[in-house]
Design an enzyme around this catalytic site. Structure first.
Site: not given
Ligand code: FPP
Length: 228
Positions: A126, A31, A14, A61
């Site tokens: 792993l 991301h 997160d 989801t």
């Molecule tokens: C949360 O950050 C993250 C996600 C949406 C999930 C994890 C996604 C990645 C690490 C991107 C790459 C993934 C892969 C598998 C290539 P957020 O956008 O909720 O952050 P915020 O709360 O600061 O807005």
């Protein structure tokens, strides 16, 4: 009591958006940086003596509710990540597996996911699991429904554990980054006896060094599983 070896680690990644905002960048940059962190943490886990499985919450989801462009970007990033990571998986003897309902993804992305699973299925160092379009309640509900369809009129905990999509092992430790302290419908069944660790570090800044410190603290904790 001797320290418990950590076999299964789960991470709620997160803070990508906040990381990008702090730098005056678009969320998509966060991301991209987050994908790099997955690689670093996965290779650390592959080199760790006791970790057998590392499960990452990559797309829930609920994430469909994000702006369409961000969702599309995440899908493309996942495709790029898997394509590029195949080399890392083979080099470090890592098996890749997906959990969640990937049938909602494009045919091309589904194909990439299945191909990566197939090409790495013999790897033994792993297992890296990416939770994709995943929800814990949906996973339990679908396990129970599959048992009903198989003719069961009563189910045991063991039956449910075996019917879950996650290659079943209890999780030893759950880490969530960015200071949020919620489960967000992640691996509800498998987390029953897990230790929880919340760090304020934003996911793109999370390093193998911080993980190493967390795991060292964890192995010194006395885990009693409800006993004395
Ligand atoms: C949360 O950050 C993250 C996600 C949406 C999930 C994890 C996604 C990645 C690490 C991107 C790459 C993934 C892969 C598998 C290539 P957020 O956008 O909720 O952050 P915020 O709360 O600061 O807005």
């Amino acid at each position: 009591m001797s320290p418990s070896p950590i076999k299964h680690l789960a991470i709620i990644m997160d803070g990508n958006g906040r990381w990008a905002k702090e730098r005056g960048e678009k969320r998509t940059k966060g991301h991209e940086a987050g994908a790099e962190s997955i690689r670093d943490i996965t290779t650390y886990c592959a080199a760790h003596e006791s970790i057998e499985t590392a499960t990452f919450y990559a797309f829930s989801t609920e994430n469909w509710k994000r702006p369409k462009l961000e969702v599309e970007f995440l899908m493309k990033l996942l495709d790029r990540y898997l394509k590029k990571e195949l080399e890392t998986y083979q080099k470090h003897n890592i098996r890749f597996q997906a959990i969640g309902d990937v049938s909602a993804f494009s045919k091309a992305l589904q194909k990439r996911i299945r191909k990566t699973e197939e090409e790495t299925q013999g790897n033994t160092n792993l297992t890296q699991i990416l939770a994709l379009n995943y929800g814990g309640r949906a996973e339990i509900t679908s396990a129970v429904n599959s048992l009903i369809q198989a003719g069961k009129s009563e189910v045991s905990e063991e039956d449910i554990s075996r019917a879950l999509q996650t290659p079943y092992t209890d999780i030893d430790i759950l880490i969530r980054t960015s200071g949020e302290e919620r489960l967000s419908n992640f691996l509800l069944w498998q987390l029953s006896y897990a230790e929880f660790y919340f760090t304020k570090t934003l996911w793109p800044d999370f390093t193998a060094k911080e993980l190493d410190t967390i795991l060292n603290t964890f192995t010194q904790r006395n885990r009693r599983f409800g006993g004395l």
